[in-house]
Design an enzyme around this catalytic site. Sequence first.
Site, PDB file in Angstrom:
ATOM      1  N   PHE A   6       0.867  -1.187   0.000  1.00 33.77           N
ATOM      2  CA  PHE A   6       0.000   0.000   0.000  1.00 33.77           C
ATOM      3  C   PHE A   6       0.894   1.224   0.000  1.00 33.77           C
ATOM      4  O   PHE A   6       1.637   1.477   0.951  1.00 33.77           O
ATOM      5  CB  PHE A   6      -0.943   0.059   1.200  1.00 33.77           C
ATOM      6  CG  PHE A   6      -1.851   1.257   1.126  1.00 33.77           C
ATOM      7  CD1 PHE A   6      -3.035   1.200   0.415  1.00 33.77           C
ATOM      8  CD2 PHE A   6      -1.498   2.462   1.727  1.00 33.77           C
ATOM      9  CE1 PHE A   6      -3.863   2.325   0.311  1.00 33.77           C
ATOM     10  CE2 PHE A   6      -2.316   3.579   1.626  1.00 33.77           C
ATOM     11  CZ  PHE A   6      -3.499   3.509   0.912  1.00 33.77           C
ATOM     12  N   ASP A  33       9.318   3.072   1.876  1.00 39.48           N
ATOM     13  CA  ASP A  33       8.127   3.851   2.212  1.00 39.48           C
ATOM     14  C   ASP A  33       7.920   3.768   3.719  1.00 39.48           C
ATOM     15  O   ASP A  33       7.389   2.787   4.238  1.00 39.48           O
ATOM     16  CB  ASP A  33       6.923   3.288   1.449  1.00 39.48           C
ATOM     17  CG  ASP A  33       5.650   4.076   1.713  1.00 39.48           C
ATOM     18  OD1 ASP A  33       5.599   4.828   2.711  1.00 39.48           O
ATOM     19  OD2 ASP A  33       4.683   3.914   0.945  1.00 39.48           O
ATOM     20  N   LYS A  76       2.583  11.732   7.072  1.00 37.44           N
ATOM     21  CA  LYS A  76       1.712  11.508   8.229  1.00 37.44           C
ATOM     22  C   LYS A  76       2.199  12.248   9.472  1.00 37.44           C
ATOM     23  O   LYS A  76       1.943  13.433   9.635  1.00 37.44           O
ATOM     24  CB  LYS A  76       1.532  10.006   8.467  1.00 37.44           C
ATOM     25  CG  LYS A  76       0.773   9.302   7.338  1.00 37.44           C
ATOM     26  CD  LYS A  76       0.392   7.909   7.700  1.00 37.44           C
ATOM     27  CE  LYS A  76      -0.276   7.170   6.544  1.00 37.44           C
ATOM     28  NZ  LYS A  76      -1.592   7.708   6.162  1.00 37.44           N
TER      29      LYS A  76
END
Length: 402
Positions: free
Chosen positions: A142, A227, A256
């Site tokens: 993802f 990531d 984030k």
Amino acid sequence: MELNPKQLVAVEAELGAHNYKPLDVVLSRGEGIWVWDADGKRYMDCLSAYSAVNQGHCHPKIREALIEQSGRLALTSRAFHNDQLALFYQEVCELTNSHKVLPMNSGAEAVESAIKAVRKWGYEVKRVPDNQAEIIVCSDNFHGRTITIVGFSTDPAARNHFGPFAPGFKVVPFGDAEALEAAITPTTVGFLVEPIQGEAGVIIPPDGYLKQVREICSRENVVLILDEIQTGLGRTGKLLAEEHEEIEADLTLVGKALSGGFYPVSAVLSNSEVLGVLKPGQHGSTFGGNPMACAVARAALRVLIEEGMIENAEKMGDHFLDGLKSIRNNLVKEVRGRGLMLAVEFHREAGGARQYCEALRESGILCKETHVDTIRFAPPLIIDKDQIDWALERIAPVLRMQ
């Protein structure tokens, strides 16, 4: 006009795209590890906005930085310099041992930016023939929701009916270094991987996997892109999850918690060689690197370090994991995690994890299912032992539900 919680949900359902399926709670306030709904009921947040609020809701020092900067200068675009960008670069590079930074807004933008830069590096430095550069990714990945990214997803819900997709990607199993090595060809320019797969259900690769991957990429002249948008900035008990195996990626993606949840901020952290291929006019963002984003990110990083949140995540993660593992239910397939990135996976016959999330909401704990059978527990990194024990007292009877 004031609307009650039921009316708010009804308006959302009527006017909003139905691309989310939230739990039946309307939140109106947050502080630290706690959030309150519109009726005043308190809940422990065990999702942390998918790790965007590692520092806790409404951290006062990050909020102060946002308010102060918003009163001075919010946006210039990169057409001009601003007095926060260089300081952000300096501080994030020193903290992460990076040489170059490309600031963006969302995690998906950081991924897209890395793909562009690595392809360009492949053509101009590695000398791959034009339009043949290939990036290897992992199954069950993802990395975001853009067309490029969902094009190399293996999740049917992410891919179906969104094509045609961009070529140039090859998928290998996650956690299998030999499969990566076998997939590399002379036109391979990068390997994009999560140190721990978050959306897939906190899937942790075998010990030594990242070290093997680092060795393979170095030997084959392939750019290693980690990531760390979910795993980074303290979530796993280290500043970056790569530190668990004492490696350094060529490109590291963060987002984030880079803003503590106050503002969309992401960044590509790089060695000089890869980001050095980008020249003026070849990539950019109206909001990327704006002074408010930089001021907020600087404060968010500062409190992570100064308030010992990373060390706390390691200690409290061990305690939380031990507590979850002590809960007995034959329908639980596995309990796993690293730091405060934890998951409970149920056997298929349990009937799905959402029912447990709904029961936990009734008990004052908010979390979310992923991939049908798994619950993730990821509270803010400021949680303490007493609060975890409070949570475990409420989680235990719910997980024992038959």
